[in-house]
Design a protein around this motif. Structure first.
Motif, PDB file in Angstrom:
ATOM      1  N   LEU A   1      -7.068   1.158   5.456  1.00 37.86           N
ATOM      2  CA  LEU A   1      -7.085   0.453   4.178  1.00 37.86           C
ATOM      3  C   LEU A   1      -6.279  -0.833   4.261  1.00 37.86           C
ATOM      4  O   LEU A   1      -6.706  -1.877   3.753  1.00 37.86           O
ATOM      5  N   SER A   2      -5.130  -0.797   4.915  1.00 41.99           N
ATOM      6  CA  SER A   2      -4.324  -2.004   5.082  1.00 41.99           C
ATOM      7  C   SER A   2      -5.090  -3.061   5.866  1.00 41.99           C
ATOM      8  O   SER A   2      -5.068  -4.244   5.519  1.00 41.99           O
ATOM      9  N   SER A   3      -5.778  -2.639   6.910  1.00 45.70           N
ATOM     10  CA  SER A   3      -6.592  -3.561   7.706  1.00 45.70           C
ATOM     11  C   SER A   3      -7.738  -4.126   6.877  1.00 45.70           C
ATOM     12  O   SER A   3      -8.039  -5.330   6.939  1.00 45.70           O
ATOM     13  N   PHE A   4      -8.381  -3.282   6.082  1.00 53.65           N
ATOM     14  CA  PHE A   4      -9.468  -3.716   5.213  1.00 53.65           C
ATOM     15  C   PHE A   4      -8.974  -4.768   4.213  1.00 53.65           C
ATOM     16  O   PHE A   4      -9.609  -5.802   4.011  1.00 53.65           O
ATOM     17  N   LEU A   5      -7.835  -4.510   3.600  1.00 56.41           N
ATOM     18  CA  LEU A   5      -7.274  -5.466   2.641  1.00 56.41           C
ATOM     19  C   LEU A   5      -6.861  -6.761   3.330  1.00 56.41           C
ATOM     20  O   LEU A   5      -7.050  -7.848   2.781  1.00 56.41           O
ATOM     21  N   ASP A   6      -6.307  -6.641   4.513  1.00 59.98           N
ATOM     22  CA  ASP A   6      -5.887  -7.823   5.262  1.00 59.98           C
ATOM     23  C   ASP A   6      -7.068  -8.727   5.586  1.00 59.98           C
ATOM     24  O   ASP A   6      -6.941  -9.954   5.605  1.00 59.98           O
ATOM     25  N   GLN A   7      -8.242  -8.131   5.827  1.00 60.22           N
ATOM     26  CA  GLN A   7      -9.441  -8.910   6.134  1.00 60.22           C
ATOM     27  C   GLN A   7     -10.027  -9.577   4.899  1.00 60.22           C
ATOM     28  O   GLN A   7     -10.631 -10.640   5.002  1.00 60.22           O
TER      29      GLN A   7
ATOM     30  N   VAL B   1       0.863  -1.178   0.000  1.00 64.45           N
ATOM     31  CA  VAL B   1       0.000   0.000   0.000  1.00 64.45           C
ATOM     32  C   VAL B   1       0.901   1.230   0.000  1.00 64.45           C
ATOM     33  O   VAL B   1       1.699   1.415   0.904  1.00 64.45           O
ATOM     34  N   GLY B   2       0.774   2.058  -1.040  1.00 64.79           N
ATOM     35  CA  GLY B   2       1.635   3.233  -1.204  1.00 64.79           C
ATOM     36  C   GLY B   2       1.074   4.474  -0.550  1.00 64.79           C
ATOM     37  O   GLY B   2       0.241   4.411   0.356  1.00 64.79           O
TER      38      GLY B   2
ATOM     39  N   THR C   1      -2.542  12.126  -0.261  1.00 65.61           N
ATOM     40  CA  THR C   1      -1.377  12.995  -0.141  1.00 65.61           C
ATOM     41  C   THR C   1      -1.721  14.460   0.073  1.00 65.61           C
ATOM     42  O   THR C   1      -0.876  15.221   0.532  1.00 65.61           O
ATOM     43  N   ASN C   2      -2.958  14.850  -0.237  1.00 62.22           N
ATOM     44  CA  ASN C   2      -3.346  16.253  -0.036  1.00 62.22           C
ATOM     45  C   ASN C   2      -3.960  16.493   1.339  1.00 62.22           C
ATOM     46  O   ASN C   2      -4.446  17.571   1.619  1.00 62.22           O
ATOM     47  N   ARG C   3      -3.931  15.505   2.194  1.00 58.22           N
ATOM     48  CA  ARG C   3      -4.497  15.614   3.547  1.00 58.22           C
ATOM     49  C   ARG C   3      -3.388  15.748   4.586  1.00 58.22           C
ATOM     50  O   ARG C   3      -2.230  15.458   4.311  1.00 58.22           O
ATOM     51  N   PRO C   4      -3.732  16.099   5.823  1.00 57.53           N
ATOM     52  CA  PRO C   4      -2.728  16.186   6.894  1.00 57.53           C
ATOM     53  C   PRO C   4      -2.107  14.816   7.203  1.00 57.53           C
ATOM     54  O   PRO C   4      -2.734  13.779   6.976  1.00 57.53           O
ATOM     55  N   PRO C   5      -0.894  14.799   7.732  1.00 60.00           N
ATOM     56  CA  PRO C   5      -0.195  13.530   7.989  1.00 60.00           C
ATOM     57  C   PRO C   5      -0.952  12.570   8.902  1.00 60.00           C
ATOM     58  O   PRO C   5      -0.946  11.361   8.666  1.00 60.00           O
ATOM     59  N   ALA C   6      -1.601  13.063   9.942  1.00 60.10           N
ATOM     60  CA  ALA C   6      -2.331  12.186  10.854  1.00 60.10           C
ATOM     61  C   ALA C   6      -3.481  11.489  10.131  1.00 60.10           C
ATOM     62  O   ALA C   6      -3.723  10.294  10.324  1.00 60.10           O
ATOM     63  N   PHE C   7      -4.182  12.210   9.277  1.00 58.77           N
ATOM     64  CA  PHE C   7      -5.279  11.637   8.503  1.00 58.77           C
ATOM     65  C   PHE C   7      -4.754  10.586   7.538  1.00 58.77           C
ATOM     66  O   PHE C   7      -5.332   9.513   7.403  1.00 58.77           O
ATOM     67  N   ARG C   8      -3.626  10.893   6.866  1.00 57.96           N
ATOM     68  CA  ARG C   8      -3.024   9.939   5.925  1.00 57.96           C
ATOM     69  C   ARG C   8      -2.649   8.637   6.626  1.00 57.96           C
ATOM     70  O   ARG C   8      -2.929   7.558   6.128  1.00 57.96           O
TER      71      ARG C   8
END
Length: 191
Positions: A93-99, A74-75, A79-86
Motif C-alpha cells: 500500500l505504501s508503494s502504491f501510494l508513493d506511485q 500509513v497506520g 490487524t486481524n491477519r498474521p504479522p507477515a501478511f500485515r
C-alpha cells in the motif's frame, strides 16, 4: 444522551439532537498517529488528518490531488491477519501510494523514528561520528601508503585497487556525513 422510553417510568427529556449527532463517530485512531497529530496542531503545523477504510481506489479518491500533501502516514492495516501478511500488505500500500501521490509515504511505526531525535538516533550519530573519526585518523596516519595505492608504484602494478577503494570509501563517507548532518539539522529543528 439517554432518553427514557414511555414504559420505563422515567421522565421525558427535552433532547432535540445536536451537532454531535450529525458527526459520525471517529474510529479508534493509532495512538502514535493521534499523538503526532496533536503535536502538529499544538505547533500550528497540522493540515489535518483523515482515516479511510476500504479499497485502494476509495483511498485514492479520498486524497485530493490538487492539495500539496507534505506527508502521508500509513497506520496499522489488516490487524486481524498474521504479522507477515500485515507487513507485506502495508509495504504494498505504501508503494502504491508513493506511485500515485507525489508526497512522502511513511508508516506510523517509522514516523516517530524519522521525526524525533531520541536515544536510538543518538546512538546512530555516535557510531557514525566514531566511524568518521577513525577513518580520517587512519587516512591521515597512512597517507604515504594510500597515495601509493592511488597513484604510486603499487598503483602501476595493480591499477584496479584505486577504483575499488574509491568506490567503497566515497559512498561510505558520504553516507556517514549525510547521517551526521541530517541528525544535526533535526536536533536544531531545521528539517
Amino acid at each position: 444522551m439517554v432518553q427514557a422510553g414511555p414504559g420505563t417510568g422515567g421522565t421525558k427529556s427535552n433532547y432535540t439532537g445536536g451537532v454531535e449527532d450529525d458527526v459520525p463517530t471517529a474510529p479508534n485512531l493509532d495512538p502514535s498517529f493521534q499523538e503526532t497529530l496533536e503535536a502538529l496542531v499544538h505547533k500550528g503545523c497540522s493540515g489535518g488528518g483523515q482515516v479511510v477504510s476500504g479499497t485502494r481506489e476509495r483511498l485514492l479518491s479520498a486524497i485530493h490531488m490538487a492539495v500539496p500533501y507534505s506527508l502521508i502516514a500509513v497506520g496499522d492495516l489488516f490487524t486481524n491477519r498474521p504479522p507477515a501478511f500485515r507487513t507485506r500488505m502495508t509495504r504494498e500500500l505504501s508503494s502504491f501510494l508513493d506511485q500515485h501521490v507525489k508526497s512522502p509515504v511513511v508508516s506510523t511505526e517509522d514516523l516517530g523514528e524519522q521525526l524525533r531525535f531520541g536515544p536510538k538516533q543518538g546512538l546512530k550519530v555516535a557510531l557514525a561520528l566514531t566511524a568518521v573519526v577513525v577513518i580520517y585518523f587512519l587516512l591521515f596516519r597512512n597517507q604515504e601508503t594510500i597515495l601509493d595505492l592511488l597513484g604510486g608504484n603499487y598503483h602501476e602494478g595493480h591499477p584496479w585497487v584505486a577504483p575499488v577503494l574509491v568506490c567503497f570509501f566515497a559512498p561510505l563517507i558520504a553516507g556517514l556525513y549525510g547521517l551526521l548532518t541530517g541528525s544535526l539539522l533535526r536536533i536544531i529543528k531545521l528539517e
